[in-house]
Design an enzyme around this catalytic site. Structure first.
Site, PDB file in Angstrom:
ATOM      1  CG  ASP A 494      -1.914   1.089   1.245  1.00  0.00           C
ATOM      2  OD1 ASP A 494      -2.290   1.545   0.156  1.00  0.00           O
ATOM      3  OD2 ASP A 494      -2.309   1.524   2.337  1.00  0.00           O
ATOM      4  CG  PHE A 624     -13.255   9.160   2.004  1.00  0.00           C
ATOM      5  CD1 PHE A 624     -13.061   9.941   0.877  1.00  0.00           C
ATOM      6  CD2 PHE A 624     -12.598   7.939   2.084  1.00  0.00           C
ATOM      7  CE1 PHE A 624     -12.225   9.517  -0.142  1.00  0.00           C
ATOM      8  CE2 PHE A 624     -11.765   7.507   1.070  1.00  0.00           C
ATOM      9  CZ  PHE A 624     -11.578   8.305  -0.045  1.00  0.00           C
ATOM     10  N   GLY A 880      -3.764  -2.161   7.078  1.00  0.00           N
ATOM     11  CA  GLY A 880      -4.863  -2.906   7.685  1.00  0.00           C
ATOM     12  C   GLY A 880      -6.221  -2.266   7.520  1.00  0.00           C
TER      13      GLY A 880
END
Length: 1219
Positions: A494, A624, A880
């Site tokens: 990521d 969001f 995570g």
């Protein structure tokens, strides 16, 4: 009949299974009973271990609809069998329920979606007249018979097949008592029941393990043969092992039980008919109950969708992300102007409106006296937490070549044992031995060949690796994955919070006025901007909240809010209760930011000169969403009649929702300039809402009704710095030929820029953007190829010389394959289109894909699967939050979290740094090599001892009881558990350890050592048979064992039984084999390049030296007491010297051959195999070999690949060059 007998449940899902129906057969049961008695209970054990045999041995095939027992088999590569008994749920005696209707509804899969009044309408679909419902339970999930599909199906809640409109129209009022009882009967108790088994149950289950049964058999055999000491030692080892295993298993059960116990039984309030509130236990909740979320928060006992109010939730238990998340009520489609009322509710799609089981609700907010309400959609093991707990309770088998090869090798040992078994029987019969002795000796050879300590020895390296990982802050909940991590050759990262710093720094803003970009500004606190709509958007469009007086929320929101220096105030519970309505969150600038007030010249006019209070209330928030890539709020400025809508998000998304005339014409160019420099860019937009939109209407308006026709206001430019260790870690991985891939939710060009900055893409490498478009207006799907370095020059140059993109391997060997000098980049939408319409291009793109941007959580999981499909061993490293699926799917998922352990990932790093990745791979490689070393050693141990016993059996002798004890305990166990202590090598190397035992070098190593050991044992054995015994007076022991001096005079039927053990052959074989165990241990104890050298393993070195010295001492300088215990014959000094020479030559040859195999074995095998052009085993290596000679790959700039409209199944495509 076959179709009726075998069906498939959970079709298309991960736990898809075949189901077969059976009925109990009395005569088969009687036959099994007789067989159990005849085999002394062994048949019962066999049927316990093999469920498919148990069912087939006791039942006959039957139609699935009418069966009594079901036999299940997974459809994956493991083909695991399970059996379950059919149960009946009686409903005749249930009050307030129509039993027949109830059966019909469940049978047709409508247990939840029907209201109480129209339940009986389903009668016409039912084919069953029974007043009972048939079901079975598998892995804590109930499967009911469904007449509609003529199959068993698991009972669904409100998470499938229910529209958002239906949730409000049919389920928002709550359940009646009758309907609640009806659903409680079907769904059962709402609990994630992790029962901690009693010690007795665990003991029985552990003892019935095939390994311990084999040990029990061995102990009984040794006891009969009067090997009491060794049998006792094995019993003690087994007891210690069982106690340790029971403690570990019970501890895991207790931890899991405690994890779910926090919400297992709490009191909750639910809404009933006529707006009544009833307090019940959480265990009584069923799908459809309307639960009231208390003001002071709670731990959620189920999955529920919010229909009223707002909640601040901590989801760290599920995601590992400790940042609180704001959950808002599900939009009510009844007021949706776009007519989206038929949108289906899904917990994954609407996760921003769903409260998940096990998460902690920190705060709630409500409106005008209404309570915060949520509809229960899933209960028990069907909840998100229940599914996680199920994955822990019932883990999927680990497919690893090492374990498959280990079973194959054990089978080979069984074959060898069979040969020894037959040889022993024949030899004993020829020597006219008693039947009892023949049976005992023959069975004894089996216990020698298959070592009882093998499983414990194999896990030692993993246990030590797990301890070392824990010391560096890496925690593991799946130890078997450590070995698999040693094979990782690709790691997905990521970006934000993983490769780059978690927090973003505000670099500046660039506002828009009159559809033109102004110059960039770095001071957002200036007086001129305080009351601007731009700053108002920054102040309101966020999900920040105060928890215990501290501002908390998303790091990006925090940075933006801190940059403008405003103050956020939330209403207290007392204020909210006092006004009996929601008190909005208010933001206002600090006093020093406001313009200075004008000084009044007249004291009487001072009141009118005071500055007006400027503050903004946040009325409604649309949080969001990763899928939507935006968030918005509705706010009202104090004193204003009309409300404002503010939106922020991905620039491309925000611009698409704004009026085209408000977006600057150079928007794309400005955005590209920033993203190429690696900046994180966020766009802002604003809209004045209609005056008729009241406070109450805003609470129920849909998101789409707000997020359209907005005015584009400009860009916020955030600087996302690389973490200090990122470039060095990626460089280490590249040196080790481990591919690195970026998977992010950020902008494409930003991701490419960061990939270049961190070294994932080298400066000279080309980046090809694959822009895939789905079919539209009758046109087929297509992919447009662009080169990032030539995007602006595409119109001038239609082609680039193919030599500018060299396609050659970085190394001559395919095993050292590195992605060649071009990289593909694509966003999530393009990735989905390619998966669906260009299936035969997917492997090629996986081979060279490096940057995947704007990826949704499920797309990250699909990417990991696609990489695994071309035989990569994939690691995934993320924070995570949105990576749970990918972390679980990868071979090695590493979550960067401060939590000690996370159920979302096999590995969790306590320090949020990607330096844990090479550490994990190094330890994985060390553990893998340790497993190979231990396995090879245990194989040699078995064969050496097997051959020793076979040689001695030929003269009707054997090793003594204490000789076995000394070898198995003092030598083998000590060596095994100390040779596993070698730490990992300090750096990663390009060479990778083998993935299985069945490889040329490993097999040659084992076979060569077997030949050497057998050869030197045979040499000593046959030499001593020819050795002429000197005069008895020459015996240094001065003993008179003349009867036992010469093996040719040993066994005439009158000698003592001790002479069968104490003879020249026994003593010779014992000493030579004892040294051989130590020699192969040293030879197999490998160091570089995966482990530290064996001389740094001090425990191993000291143990081996002590054993060498002790054995050498008792061989050259006999000690009477030791000789008596070990039943060693005191041989002449000259023969001891001969044995010493044999041992030294044996050690020299063994170590030299092993070193030669290590250095030149692989090269020789590669050279030998190169003559026949061996095809690479891994798909990605084979594909790379093909692409080296493909002139059409990679696609040239400004070309388009179109999918063929005719054949959609195989995803075939053609490349069309656009002029």
């Amino acid at each position: 009949m076959d179709k009726e007998e075998r069906k498939t449940i959970n079709k298309g899902q991960e736990d898809e299974m075949e189901i077969h129906g059976y009925n109990l057969c009395r005569w088969k049961l009687a036959m099994v009973f007789v067989g159990v008695i005849c085999t002394g209970g062994f048949l019962l054990l066999l049927l316990y271990w093999l469920p498919e045999w148990r069912v087939k041995a006791t039942c006959v095939r039957a139609a699935v609809k009418d069966c009594e027992v079901v036999l299940l088999r997974t459809t994956d590569e493991f083909r695991v069998w399970f059996c379950a008994k059919i149960h009946f749920l009686p409903v005749e005696n249930q009050p307030n329920l129509n039993a027949k209707c109830l059966v019909n509804e469940v049978s047709n899969g409508h247990a939840v979606h029907l209201t109480e009044e129209n339940r009986c309408e389903m009668n016409k679909y039912s084919q069953s007249q029974s007043q009972q419902m048939r079901y079975f339970t598998h892995h804590s999930i109930r499967y009911f018979w469904n007449d509609a599909i003529h199959n068993f199906d698991f009972l669904k809640g409100l998470d499938e097949g229910v529209s958002c409109a239906s949730l409000y129209e049919k389920h928002s009022a709550g359940l009646t008592q009758g309907m609640h009882a009806y659903r409680k009967l079907i769904y059962g108790v709402n609990e994630i029941a992790v029962k901690v088994p009693s010690v007795f149950k665990l003991l029985i289950k552990e003892v019935l393990n095939p390994f311990y049964i084999f040990q029990l058999f061995s102990v009984i055999l040794w006891s009969v043969d009067e090997y009491y000491y060794y049998a006792l030692a094995i019993v003690i080892m087994s007891v210690v092992s069982i106690i340790s295993s029971l403690y570990s298993i019970r501890k895991q059960y207790v931890m899991l039980h405690d994890m779910v116990a926090t919400h297992s039984t709490v009191r909750v309030s639910v809404c009933r008919e006529n707006e009544e509130i009833e307090e019940i236990f959480s265990t009584d909740l069923v799908p459809g109950d309307v639960m009231i979320i208390p003001l002071n928060g709670t731990v959620m006992p189920c999955d529920a969708v919010l229909i009223n109010g707002t909640c601040i939730v901590n989801e760290s238990m599920l995601t590992g992300e400790s940042v609180p998340v704001t959950k808002t009520n599900l939009p009510n489609p009844s007021v949706d102007v776009k007519g989206m009322g038929e949108e289906q509710y899904s917990p994954e799609t609407h996760k921003r409106h769903t409260l998940f089981c096990g998460t902690t609700v920190i705060q709630t907010r409500f409106y005008t006296g209404e309570l915060v309400k949520a509809i229960v959609v899933r209960t028990g093991f069907s909840t998100s937490k229940g599914q996680l707990v199920r994955s822990i309770l019932y883990p999927k088998p680990t497919d690893f070549k090492l374990y498959r090869d280990a079973y194959l090798f054990l089978l080979c040992l069984v074959v060898v044992a069979g040969i020894g078994f037959i040889y022993t029987i024949i030899n004993s019969i020829l020597n006219e031995k008693e039947v009892q002795e023949i049976i005992i000796k023959s069975l004894d050879i089996i216990t020698i060949t298959v070592p009882p300590a093998l499983p414990a020895a194999m896990t030692a390296g993993i246990v030590y690796a797990q301890r070392r990982l824990k010391k560096v802050g890496i925690f593991c909940i799946s130890p078997q994955r450590i070995n698999i991590c040693g094979q990782l050759n690709l790691v997905c990262f990521d970006k934000t919070g993983t490769l780059t710093e978690d927090g973003l720094d505000l670099w500046g803003i660039q506002r828009v006025e009159n559809t033109r970009f102004l110059l960039p500004e770095d001071n957002v606190c200036s007086e001129m901007l305080v009351k601007s709509q731009f700053v108002a958007c920054m102040a309101t469009c966020h999900s920040l909240t105060k928890i215990e007086g501290v501002l908390s929320g998303d790091p990006l929101d925090l940075k933006m809010f801190e940059a403008i220096g405003w103050i956020l105030e939330e209403a207290t519970e007392e204020e909210t209760a006092l006004h009996n309505r929601i008190m909005p969150t208010v933001v206002r600038p600090s006093k020093q930011l406001l313009p200075e007030p004008t000084t009044a010249g007249n004291q009487e006019m001072e009141l009118f000169e005071l500055p007006a209070i400027y503050e903004i209330g946040i009325v409604r928030q649309f949080p969001f969403s990763s899928a939507l890539q935006r968030m918005s709020v509705v706010a009202r400025t104090l004193g204003e009649k009309r409300m404002d809508a503010y939106m922020k998000g991905a620039p491309e998304v925000v611009a698409s929702l704004c009026k085209p005339e408000t977006v600057p014409v150079d928007f794309e160019k400005v955005l590209e300039d920033y993203t190429k420099q690696g900046f994180r860019v966020i766009a802002l937009a604003h809209r004045k809402l209609e005056s008729k939109l009241t406070w109450h209407k805003v609470q129920h308006i849909s998101r789409d009704a707000i997020e359209n026709n907005m005015d584009f206001m400009g860009l916020i430019i955030m600087q996302n710095k690389l973490k200090q260790e990122t470039p060095a870690v990626l460089e280490d991985l590249h040196k080790a030929n481990i591919r690195t891939v970026m998977v992010t939710g950020d902008n494409m060009l930003t991701a490419v820029s960061v990939a270049r900055d961190c070294g994932m893409i080298l400066p000279q490498d080309k980046v090809i953007i694959a822009e895939a478009l789905p079919p539209k207006d009758g046109k087929v799907a297509k992919i447009n190829w662009h080169y990032t370095d030539s995007l602006s020059q595409c119109s001038e140059s239609s082609a680039i010389d193919s030599e500018a993109i060299p396609i050659k391997l970085a190394h001559d060997s395919l095993e050292d394959l590195e992605v060649t000098r071009y990289h593909f980049a694509m966003n999530g939408k393009s990735f989905s289109v390619i998966l669906e319409h260009f299936q035969d291009l997917v492997p090629k793109l996986m081979l060279h894909g490096t940057v995947f941007a704007r990826m949704a959580p499920d797309q990250k999981t699909q990417l990991v699967e696609a990489l695994q499909n071309v035989d990569y061993f994939v690691g995934m490293c993320g924070d995570g939050a949105n990576d749970c699926g990918a972390l679980k799917r990868a071979h090695g998922g590493i979550s960067l979290s401060e939590l000690e352990a996370s159920v979302a990932s096999p590995f969790t790093s306590k320090t949020p740094s990607i330096s844990c990745v090479p550490n994990l791979i190094r330890e994985g490689r060390a553990a893998l090599m340790t497993s190979f070393c231990v396995f090879k050693f245990m194989a040699l141990y078995s064969i050496i001892q097997y051959f020793s016993v076979t040689l001695l059996y030929s003269i009707l002798s054997n090793l003594g009881d204490f000789q076995f004890l000394f070898i198995d305990l003092a030598i083998i166990l000590v060596v095994v558990f100390t040779m596993s202590l070698n730490p990992a090598w300090k750096e990663l190397v390009a060479q990778r350890p083998p993935s299985g035992l069945i490889s040329g070098a490993l097999l040659f190593s084992v076979l060569s050592q077997i030949v050497i050991s057998v050869g030197f044992q045979s040499l000593g054995f046959f030499w001593v048979k020819q050795y002429k015994v000197c005069d008895p007076n020459s015996d240094v022991c001065n003993t008179t064992r003349s009867a036992c001096w010469n093996s040719s005079h040993l066994y005439n039927g009158t000698e003592l039984d001790s002479c069968k053990i104490q003879n020249y052959e026994n003593t010779t074989v014992f000493f030579i084999s004892s040294f051989q165990y130590l020699t192969v241990a040293v030879a197999f104890s490998k160091g570089k390049p995966f482990r530290q050298p064996c001389y740094k393993n001090y425990f191993f070195v000291i143990s081996v030296i002590i054993l060498y010295v002790f054995i050498l001492f008792i061989m050259l300088h006999p000690v009477a007491s030791v000789d008596q215990v070990l039943e060693i014959m005191c041989v002449p000094y000259q023969w001891r010297i001969y044995m010493l020479i044999i041992v030294l030559i044996n050690a020299f040859v063994s170590i030299t051959v092993e070193e030669s195999v290590d250095r030149w074995g692989k090269c020789c095998l590669s050279w030998a195999l190169s003559c026949r052009k061996k095809t690479p085993k891994a798909k990605y290596m084979y594909l790379a070999q093909e692409l080296r000679f493909d002139p059409e790959w990679p696609p040239k700039p400004q070309t388009t690949t179109e999918a063929k409209a005719v054949v959609k199944e195989n995803g075939s495509c053609q490349i069309i060059t656009i002029a």
